[in-house]
Write an enzyme that holds these catalytic residues in place. Structure first.
Site, mmCIF file in Angstrom:
data_model
loop_
_atom_site.group_PDB
_atom_site.id
_atom_site.type_symbol
_atom_site.label_atom_id
_atom_site.label_comp_id
_atom_site.label_asym_id
_atom_site.label_seq_id
_atom_site.Cartn_x
_atom_site.Cartn_y
_atom_site.Cartn_z
ATOM 1 N N TYR A 37 4.637 16.529 30.092
ATOM 2 C CA TYR A 37 5.418 15.301 29.922
ATOM 3 C C TYR A 37 6.863 15.576 29.508
ATOM 4 O O TYR A 37 7.652 14.632 29.394
ATOM 5 C CB TYR A 37 4.750 14.388 28.890
ATOM 6 C CG TYR A 37 3.366 13.961 29.292
ATOM 7 C CD1 TYR A 37 3.160 13.104 30.371
ATOM 8 C CD2 TYR A 37 2.244 14.435 28.604
ATOM 9 C CE1 TYR A 37 1.874 12.716 30.751
ATOM 10 C CE2 TYR A 37 0.962 14.049 28.985
ATOM 11 C CZ TYR A 37 0.785 13.194 30.055
ATOM 12 O OH TYR A 37 -0.480 12.811 30.426
ATOM 13 N N HIS A 60 9.441 8.634 30.586
ATOM 14 C CA HIS A 60 8.714 8.046 29.451
ATOM 15 C C HIS A 60 9.005 8.773 28.140
ATOM 16 O O HIS A 60 8.713 8.245 27.067
ATOM 17 C CB HIS A 60 7.207 8.087 29.748
ATOM 18 C CG HIS A 60 6.476 6.827 29.399
ATOM 19 N ND1 HIS A 60 7.099 5.607 29.158
ATOM 20 C CD2 HIS A 60 5.154 6.568 29.257
ATOM 21 C CE1 HIS A 60 6.195 4.682 28.881
ATOM 22 N NE2 HIS A 60 5.007 5.235 28.929
ATOM 23 N N ASN A 112 0.478 5.114 24.170
ATOM 24 C CA ASN A 112 -0.240 3.852 23.973
ATOM 25 C C ASN A 112 -0.846 3.696 22.585
ATOM 26 O O ASN A 112 -1.347 2.634 22.246
ATOM 27 C CB ASN A 112 -1.354 3.699 25.019
ATOM 28 C CG ASN A 112 -0.804 3.696 26.433
ATOM 29 O OD1 ASN A 112 0.401 3.805 26.640
ATOM 30 N ND2 ASN A 112 -1.674 3.583 27.399
ATOM 31 N N ASP A 120 12.038 4.475 25.998
ATOM 32 C CA ASP A 120 12.515 4.290 27.370
ATOM 33 C C ASP A 120 12.349 2.838 27.806
ATOM 34 O O ASP A 120 11.423 2.163 27.367
ATOM 35 C CB ASP A 120 11.715 5.182 28.317
ATOM 36 C CG ASP A 120 10.225 4.845 28.292
ATOM 37 O OD1 ASP A 120 9.594 5.061 27.225
ATOM 38 O OD2 ASP A 120 9.691 4.346 29.295
ATOM 39 N N ASN A 133 3.882 -0.247 26.570
ATOM 40 C CA ASN A 133 2.612 -0.032 25.860
ATOM 41 C C ASN A 133 2.779 0.561 24.469
ATOM 42 O O ASN A 133 2.013 0.247 23.560
ATOM 43 C CB ASN A 133 1.669 0.820 26.706
ATOM 44 C CG ASN A 133 1.147 0.044 27.902
ATOM 45 O OD1 ASN A 133 0.979 -1.171 27.837
ATOM 46 N ND2 ASN A 133 0.910 0.729 29.002
#
Length: 196
Positions: free
Chosen positions: A24, A29, A76, A101, A122
């Site tokens: 990631y 994100h 989340n 973001d 989320n």
């Protein structure tokens, strides 16, 4: 006899939203994590202490202690990590700055808000649900929207930053660090006037 160094109580929490794990790194994100890295570098600290299901550091901004938080819970579930830190340091929601973001803003655009809804994000949804409201200041880093309607949103936000978009988002992450300092030292209104 041992003397314990008296620590300054934490008066602010800055939480940078993202997902843990190499896969990631430098995705849209994880724009929040990018901003956290800039803040840490400028303050001469490393966000590497494991506490509150997060990587943490304490930085001093203009005499005020600020807990820097990069949750390791996945986006989340960011609210659980923040709630632990707020409960421990007794920091009110109004003194929590969330950096994340935003696909509704063009790449590199910054927006500071005093409070507001999750806007479908989320990470914010979880924070609002678990931490008791939406009255926290936030710094949104624009990462742009998908190039066409058929593009899956999850694929878009988890795509790597590159090219002009990448440059703009990295610059905005640095600007978000400036906005965060302004919120702590001068207040949200000053940051909104300067960065919106």
């Amino acid at each position: 006899m041992f003397w314990k160094k008296k620590s300054t109580p934490v008066s602010w929490i800055a939480i940078f939203l993202g997902n843990p794990g190499k896969q990631y790194d430098q995705t849209r994100h994880n724009a929040g994590f990018l901003a956290g890295d800039v803040v840490a570098e400028r303050m001469g600290v490393k966000i590497n202490r494991i506490k509150f299901s997060s990587l943490t550091a304490v930085a001093t901004i203009d005499g005020q202690s600020v807990l820097l938080l990069k949750p390791q819970t996945y986006m989340n579930l960011s609210g659980g990590a923040l709630w632990q830190a707020m409960a421990f340091y007794k920091v009110p929601l109004e003194n929590v700055i969330v950096v994340f973001d935003d696909v509704a803003l063009p790449p590199g655009k910054l927006r500071v808000r005093r409070k507001g809804s999750s806007g479908g994000h989320n990470g914010l949804k979880d924070i609002i649900r678990k931490c008791g409201g939406d009255t926290f200041p936030r710094i949104k880093i624009g990462v742009g929207s998908p190039p066409h309607d058929d593009y899956e949103m999850a694929d878009w936000v988890l795509s790597k930053l590159s090219g002009e978009d990448g440059t703009l988002v990295f610059e905005a992450a640095a600007e978000a660090a400036n906005a965060l300092k302004t919120i702590v030292t001068q207040g949200v209104d000053a940051a909104m006037a300067k960065y919106n």
